[in-house]
Design a protein around this motif. Structure first.
Motif, PDB file in Angstrom:
ATOM      1  N   CYS A  76      45.762  40.899  43.147  1.00 33.64           N
ATOM      2  CA  CYS A  76      46.160  39.483  43.092  1.00 33.64           C
ATOM      3  C   CYS A  76      45.151  38.620  43.830  1.00 33.64           C
ATOM      4  CB  CYS A  76      47.531  39.284  43.735  1.00 33.64           C
ATOM      5  SG  CYS A  76      48.860  40.293  43.081  1.00 33.64           S
ATOM      6  N   THR A  77      44.771  39.076  45.012  1.00 29.71           N
ATOM      7  CA  THR A  77      43.870  38.314  45.864  1.00 29.71           C
ATOM      8  C   THR A  77      42.508  38.140  45.217  1.00 29.71           C
ATOM      9  OG1 THR A  77      45.027  39.101  47.836  1.00 29.71           O
ATOM     10  CG2 THR A  77      42.793  38.253  48.144  1.00 29.71           C
ATOM     11  N   LEU A  78      41.963  39.207  44.653  1.00 30.50           N
ATOM     12  CA  LEU A  78      40.643  39.115  44.027  1.00 30.50           C
ATOM     13  C   LEU A  78      40.666  38.168  42.831  1.00 30.50           C
ATOM     14  CD1 LEU A  78      37.708  39.964  43.766  1.00 30.50           C
ATOM     15  CD2 LEU A  78      38.478  41.953  42.432  1.00 30.50           C
ATOM     16  N   ALA A  79      41.659  38.295  41.966  1.00 33.93           N
ATOM     17  CA  ALA A  79      41.720  37.430  40.787  1.00 33.93           C
ATOM     18  C   ALA A  79      41.844  35.966  41.189  1.00 33.93           C
ATOM     19  CB  ALA A  79      42.895  37.843  39.895  1.00 33.93           C
ATOM     20  N   SER A  80      42.630  35.681  42.211  1.00 37.01           N
ATOM     21  CA  SER A  80      42.780  34.301  42.659  1.00 37.01           C
ATOM     22  C   SER A  80      41.501  33.782  43.313  1.00 37.01           C
ATOM     23  CB  SER A  80      43.939  34.178  43.642  1.00 37.01           C
ATOM     24  OG  SER A  80      45.171  34.272  42.956  1.00 37.01           O
TER      25      SER A  80
END
Length: 263
Positions: free
Chosen positions: A212-216
């Protein structure tokens, strides 16, 4: 503050993944985060204890409310747990934010093993979401489901990432975190070629919400005008720093430290 990012994803009550991780990551990178919540979860570092889906009409209302007033420079999708949810998000984003970069994290299974995408929704995701996306960010198990291919090594990662371009998405970041070994390799495939990213693996259990963090983080970069390779490179630096600074909370897969800053 620069770059408006609309996040369409589920909530993580434990704060380590989902909407909560997305908001923290985009804020840490000096972007402005907005949300359309697709599901509520009862969740902590040990796993997911329950999921409550949001009615598709209200998901549409959230997206319309945000885009009609605030607008967006990028969209990020996460947990879209069933076909009606995928259809609602794709319909509204396509109608109200045409041409806006979309980063799709095809969330299928939580770290604890709880399935977060209905089996019947995989084909809907491939048919509706992938052609709308600018970038899709699957891990190895997700890429295997979407491509129908088995991935055993880095060569298989590269071949699968390139093959997934035929699904209609213009770029694929295939994440290698599930591969064994001391080195971690991610593969970014586009029609122009392949970019390889490599780092030493960090030996830690505190990796909840990394996808989630990387995509955001990538979506924030695109919203701020970075090109795709630059956005991926900065996003990876941010996630790595957040893992290294993890606070150590919880008895299972602990959260990252989303408050870290990178350039």
């Amino acid at each position: 503050m620069k770059g408006r990012v609309l996040i369409c994803a589920g909530s993580d009550s434990g704060g380590g993944a989902g909407i909560q991780a997305d908001i923290k990551a985009i804020t840490a990178l000096d972007g402005f985060a907005m949300t359309a919540i697709t599901a509520l979860t009862a969740q902590n570092t040990l796993g997911v204890q329950g999921v409550l889906g949001i009615e598709p009409g209200f998901i549409r209302a959230q997206i319309a409310s945000v885009l009609d007033d605030l607008g967006a420079d990028a969209v990020k999708t996460g947990m879209l747990h069933d076909s009606p949810t995928i259809e609602a998000v794709c319909d509204e984003v396509a109608a109200r934010a045409p041409g806006v970069p979309l980063v799709a994290d095809p969330v299928m299974v939580a770290k604890g093993g709880h399935r977060l995408l209905a089996a019947e929704a995989v084909e809907t995701l491939k048919r509706r979401l992938l052609p709308l996306a600018t970038l899709i960010t699957p891990n190895i198990p997700e890429a295997e489901v979407l491509s129908g291919r088995e991935i055993r090594d880095e060569k298989g990662m590269r071949e699968t990432a390139e093959a997934m371009l035929t699904l209609g998405v213009p770029a694929v970041l295939l994440k290698g975190g599930h591969m064994e070994g001391d080195r971690l390799v991610d593969i970014l495939a586009t029609p122009e070629g392949v970019t390889r990213f490599e780092d030493a693996r960090i030996d830690t259990r505190h990796t909840h919400g990394t996808g989630c963090t990387l995509a955001s983080a990538i979506a924030a970069g695109l919203a701020q005008g970075l090109d795709l390779v630059e956005a991926v490179a900065r996003g990876r630096r941010y996630v790595r720093a957040a893992i290294e600074a993890a606070p150590g909370y919880g008895a299972g897969h602990g959260p990252l430290n989303h408050a870290v800053r990178v350039t």
